[in-house]
Design a protein around this motif. Structure first.
Motif, PDB file in Angstrom:
ATOM      1  N   GLN A  20       0.820  -1.212   0.000  1.00 50.45           N
ATOM      2  CA  GLN A  20       0.000   0.000   0.000  1.00 50.45           C
ATOM      3  C   GLN A  20       0.854   1.262   0.000  1.00 50.45           C
ATOM      4  O   GLN A  20       0.477   2.277  -0.587  1.00 50.45           O
ATOM      5  CB  GLN A  20      -0.915   0.018   1.227  1.00 50.45           C
ATOM      6  N   SER A  21       1.995   1.195   0.672  1.00 52.26           N
ATOM      7  CA  SER A  21       2.875   2.358   0.787  1.00 52.26           C
ATOM      8  C   SER A  21       3.769   2.532  -0.429  1.00 52.26           C
ATOM      9  O   SER A  21       4.512   3.516  -0.521  1.00 52.26           O
ATOM     10  CB  SER A  21       3.746   2.226   2.046  1.00 52.26           C
ATOM     11  N   TYR A  98      -6.894   2.221  10.061  1.00 54.71           N
ATOM     12  CA  TYR A  98      -7.487   3.501  10.446  1.00 54.71           C
ATOM     13  C   TYR A  98      -8.041   3.476  11.871  1.00 54.71           C
ATOM     14  O   TYR A  98      -8.487   4.497  12.383  1.00 54.71           O
ATOM     15  CB  TYR A  98      -8.586   3.895   9.450  1.00 54.71           C
ATOM     16  N   ALA A 180     -10.397  10.495   5.888  1.00 58.04           N
ATOM     17  CA  ALA A 180      -9.205  10.110   5.123  1.00 58.04           C
ATOM     18  C   ALA A 180      -9.422   8.778   4.411  1.00 58.04           C
ATOM     19  O   ALA A 180      -9.016   8.603   3.253  1.00 58.04           O
ATOM     20  CB  ALA A 180      -7.998  10.023   6.052  1.00 58.04           C
ATOM     21  N   PHE A 181     -10.077   7.837   5.094  1.00 60.97           N
ATOM     22  CA  PHE A 181     -10.354   6.530   4.493  1.00 60.97           C
ATOM     23  C   PHE A 181     -11.266   6.669   3.277  1.00 60.97           C
ATOM     24  O   PHE A 181     -11.003   6.094   2.214  1.00 60.97           O
ATOM     25  CB  PHE A 181     -10.999   5.614   5.532  1.00 60.97           C
ATOM     26  N   GLN A 183     -11.750   9.278   1.414  1.00 61.49           N
ATOM     27  CA  GLN A 183     -11.067   9.982   0.329  1.00 61.49           C
ATOM     28  C   GLN A 183     -10.040   9.092  -0.367  1.00 61.49           C
ATOM     29  O   GLN A 183      -9.837   9.193  -1.579  1.00 61.49           O
ATOM     30  CB  GLN A 183     -10.386  11.244   0.877  1.00 61.49           C
ATOM     31  N   THR A 184      -9.406   8.217   0.404  1.00 62.33           N
ATOM     32  CA  THR A 184      -8.376   7.342  -0.164  1.00 62.33           C
ATOM     33  C   THR A 184      -8.982   6.188  -0.949  1.00 62.33           C
ATOM     34  O   THR A 184      -8.469   5.797  -2.001  1.00 62.33           O
ATOM     35  CB  THR A 184      -7.477   6.780   0.956  1.00 62.33           C
ATOM     36  N   TYR A 185     -10.087   5.639  -0.430  1.00 64.70           N
ATOM     37  CA  TYR A 185     -10.738   4.493  -1.075  1.00 64.70           C
ATOM     38  C   TYR A 185     -12.220   4.808  -1.294  1.00 64.70           C
ATOM     39  O   TYR A 185     -13.087   4.275  -0.593  1.00 64.70           O
ATOM     40  CB  TYR A 185     -10.593   3.235  -0.211  1.00 64.70           C
TER      41      TYR A 185
END
Length: 208
Positions: A20-21, A98, A180-181, A183-185
């Motif tokens: 993921q990083s 998260y 954040a979660f 927005q990311t996914y």
């Protein structure tokens, strides 16, 4: 056997977050001052990293040490929860980092009705929490239970109070982490927000 299972689970989490990083095994090894072979063995479950390396691994991968060591227990709670019944295993794995495990004592408050607290999504791992609206206890949440507040969605004043009744371990995904979660996914975020809204509507019907 138990140590082997632990090493495999820890290795899976390290590998998952490394991917993921966007890090290679070589890059991770350089950052931690270990060999690429060591990282490879961690991920295959053949060895576990030295305990002194865990804070550095967690920081590099953007997770907590607690998640590295015990994410599997949180994963079990989530998989057994009706709230996440429409999530795939991979989507659950995306969500795990998260959450943050926190300890609370009797009399502690997670959020208070009418206060400008930024609530979130909470999973009781151990202990007992009362959800209070006005003077009425509208819900009692014990191990495995999940709850949230309206302010999780609109970031306004909390709609109810969550009071801890006994020593508790609670997994918390605060509002900013949830944002954040999502927005990311976004594809998973739609499911998450839909489930949150349906859960809140169900609770509203119960207290109406």
């Amino acid at each position: 056997m138990r140590c082997f299972v632990f090493a495999v689970e820890l290795g899976d989490r390290i590998k998952f977050r490394r991917y993921q990083s966007g890090l290679t095994q070589n890059q991770m090894a350089e950052s931690l001052f270990v060999s690429p072979q060591a990282v490879s063995k961690w991920e295959r479950g053949e060895n576990s990293p030295d305990i002194t390396l865990l804070p550095g691994i967690a920081k590099l991968l953007g997770v907590t040490v607690d998640w590295l060591l015990s994410g599997n227990r949180l994963e079990q709670f989530i998989k057994e929860s009706y709230f996440f019944s429409n999530f795939t295993d991979n989507e659950i794995y995306l969500l795990l980092p998260y959450f943050e495990k926190m300890e609370f004592k009797p009399g502690d408050y997670l959020f208070k009705e009418g206060a400008p607290d930024k609530a979130g999504l909470y999973i009781v791992e151990q202990g007992f929490v009362k959800i209070i609206k006005g003077k009425d206890v509208v819900r009692e949440v014990r191990a495995g239970g999940i709850f949230c507040d309206y302010s999780t969605l609109d970031c306004k004043l909390c709609n109810a109070t969550a009071k801890v009744e006994e020593n508790s371990l609670i997994q918390c995904a605060h509002a900013e982490k949830i944002i954040a979660f999502v927005q990311t996914y976004p594809h998973v975020g739609v499911k998450f927000l839909t489930n949150t809204i349906l859960s809140l509507v169900e609770r509203l019907r119960c207290i109406s």
